[in-house]
Design a protein around this motif. Structure first.
Motif, PDB file in Angstrom:
ATOM      1  N   GLU A 106      90.000  50.427   1.249  1.00 50.98           N
ATOM      2  CA  GLU A 106      90.146  51.438   0.200  1.00 50.98           C
ATOM      3  C   GLU A 106      88.790  51.807  -0.383  1.00 50.98           C
ATOM      4  OE1 GLU A 106      92.845  49.797  -2.634  1.00 50.98           O
ATOM      5  OE2 GLU A 106      94.612  50.047  -1.344  1.00 50.98           O
ATOM      6  N   LYS A 107      87.949  50.794  -0.627  1.00 47.24           N
ATOM      7  CA  LYS A 107      86.618  51.048  -1.178  1.00 47.24           C
ATOM      8  C   LYS A 107      85.767  51.848  -0.183  1.00 47.24           C
ATOM      9  CE  LYS A 107      86.394  46.991  -4.212  1.00 47.24           C
ATOM     10  NZ  LYS A 107      86.120  47.695  -5.477  1.00 47.24           N
ATOM     11  N   MET A 108      85.902  51.521   1.104  1.00 50.53           N
ATOM     12  CA  MET A 108      85.159  52.261   2.119  1.00 50.53           C
ATOM     13  C   MET A 108      85.631  53.716   2.181  1.00 50.53           C
ATOM     14  SD  MET A 108      82.809  52.477   4.345  1.00 50.53           S
ATOM     15  CE  MET A 108      82.290  50.778   4.651  1.00 50.53           C
ATOM     16  N   ASN A 109      86.927  53.924   2.057  1.00 50.25           N
ATOM     17  CA  ASN A 109      87.458  55.292   2.040  1.00 50.25           C
ATOM     18  C   ASN A 109      86.908  56.079   0.847  1.00 50.25           C
ATOM     19  OD1 ASN A 109      88.982  54.893   4.344  1.00 50.25           O
ATOM     20  ND2 ASN A 109      90.830  54.330   3.228  1.00 50.25           N
ATOM     21  N   ASP A 110      86.800  55.420  -0.308  1.00 50.82           N
ATOM     22  CA  ASP A 110      86.246  56.077  -1.502  1.00 50.82           C
ATOM     23  C   ASP A 110      84.796  56.483  -1.270  1.00 50.82           C
ATOM     24  OD1 ASP A 110      88.609  55.820  -2.903  1.00 50.82           O
ATOM     25  OD2 ASP A 110      88.008  54.000  -3.958  1.00 50.82           O
ATOM     26  N   ILE A 111      84.042  55.597  -0.621  1.00 50.26           N
ATOM     27  CA  ILE A 111      82.633  55.889  -0.338  1.00 50.26           C
ATOM     28  C   ILE A 111      82.518  57.058   0.643  1.00 50.26           C
ATOM     29  CG2 ILE A 111      80.538  54.994   0.759  1.00 50.26           C
ATOM     30  CD1 ILE A 111      81.350  52.228  -0.394  1.00 50.26           C
ATOM     31  N   ASN A 112      83.331  57.034   1.689  1.00 44.49           N
ATOM     32  CA  ASN A 112      83.301  58.124   2.675  1.00 44.49           C
ATOM     33  C   ASN A 112      83.685  59.458   2.037  1.00 44.49           C
ATOM     34  OD1 ASN A 112      82.438  56.728   4.973  1.00 44.49           O
ATOM     35  ND2 ASN A 112      84.499  55.956   5.392  1.00 44.49           N
ATOM     36  N   GLU A 113      84.688  59.413   1.149  1.00 41.43           N
ATOM     37  CA  GLU A 113      85.104  60.631   0.455  1.00 41.43           C
ATOM     38  C   GLU A 113      83.977  61.167  -0.422  1.00 41.43           C
ATOM     39  OE1 GLU A 113      88.323  61.951  -2.962  1.00 41.43           O
ATOM     40  OE2 GLU A 113      88.886  60.347  -1.571  1.00 41.43           O
ATOM     41  N   ALA A 114      83.265  60.252  -1.085  1.00 37.87           N
ATOM     42  CA  ALA A 114      82.144  60.662  -1.939  1.00 37.87           C
ATOM     43  C   ALA A 114      81.034  61.290  -1.111  1.00 37.87           C
ATOM     44  CB  ALA A 114      81.614  59.458  -2.714  1.00 37.87           C
ATOM     45  N   LEU A 115      80.754  60.692   0.051  1.00 36.16           N
ATOM     46  CA  LEU A 115      79.717  61.241   0.929  1.00 36.16           C
ATOM     47  C   LEU A 115      80.104  62.635   1.425  1.00 36.16           C
ATOM     48  CD1 LEU A 115      78.866  58.019   2.962  1.00 36.16           C
ATOM     49  CD2 LEU A 115      77.332  59.225   1.396  1.00 36.16           C
TER      50      LEU A 115
END
Length: 270
Positions: A106-115
């Motif tokens: 979930e945290k990785m998905n949040d980071i990818n979405e931010a990028l």
């Protein structure tokens, strides 16, 4: 005389209902702007400045917990004088730490979405103003809280408008605006005094609900990080704290990894 008084009261109720509708429309717009744009921008900034470090810290926390548990399971097999079955242990660990892995994902998905969001083309101030203006008109005409008689097709169109607004898709919103140009704003047409009073009470309750939504958003992540992100010194302090914590966790993990290697006769099993 009585008819005049009734008419006067009815006109006052109509005026109040219209005022409440306008207030509700403005609040819905404020809430959606907060949720779909302001908070998304704050979250993007947070993830890029702090979220990646928080991810690495949490990742090493999970790795430490897992390797400690792995050592426990291997030691238990040693104590029972059993042959160590690494594959069986890894399967057990995958099951026990599935929740941690899910949180990491979930945290990785949040980071990818931010990028992805940071790389999106930004609207000009004029386009941003046009986007908000079009969405406000769509809310007045199609939002189910504003228009109880909205059709299934119009509701679907409204949901598409919400997605377009969230994504800053000005072309899609322009198309939807053209499609609804002939739809009139909702007006109270009931000639029942009781129905009008009921409508007013319902509008007041909806206003209270939206105000509560707005307050909740402002008290929650990511909006509650807005002050932190505006302070360069506090950001640097937090980054330093996370980097120090990450270094500490890496050292702890190395100790456990060496212990595991020693237990398994020097093979590298992290």
């Amino acid at each position: 005389m009585r008819d005049i008084a009734i008419h006067s009261e009815y006109e006052a109720l109509l005026k109040e209902a219209k005022k409440l509708q306008t207030e509700l429309s403005a609040l819905i717009m404020e809430r959606d702007e907060l949720k779909h744009h302001i908070c998304k921008n704050i979250q993007t900034e947070y993830m890029l400045k702090l979220g990646t470090l928080e991810y690495k810290v949490f990742e090493f926390q999970c790795k430490i917990l897992r390797i400690k548990r792995k050592i426990e399971l291997i030691q238990a097999q040693f104590n029972r004088q059993e042959i160590v079955n690494i594959i069986e242990i890894e399967i057990k660990l995958d099951f026990e730490y599935a929740e941690y892995q899910e949180k990491l994902n979930e945290k990785m998905n949040d980071i990818n979405e931010a990028l992805e969001r940071s790389n999106m083309g930004k609207l000009s101030p004029e386009e941003s103003g046009e986007l908000k203006k079009m969405y406000k008109q769509i809310v007045k005409k199609l939002h189910p809280d504003m228009n109880p008689d909205v059709t299934e097709g119009e509701l679907k169109l409204f949901n598409q408008a919400v997605e377009a607004y969230k994504n800053g898709d000005i072309q899609a919103l322009r198309s939807i605006s053209i499609m609804i140009s002939e739809i009139s704003d909702y007006e109270e047409t009931s000639d029942s005094m009781d129905a009008l009073k009921e409508k007013i009470n319902r509008l007041k309750q909806m206003i209270t609900n939206v105000l509560n939504n707005i307050e909740y958003i402002k008290q929650s992540f990511p909006y509650n990080q807005k002050e932190l992100l505006s302070n360069t010194m506090k950001i640097k302090e937090r980054q330093d704290e996370l980097n120090a914590l990450l270094d500490e966790y890496k050292k702890i993990y190395s100790v456990y990894k060496q212990k595991l290697n020693d237990m398994l006769g020097g093979s590298d099993n992290g």
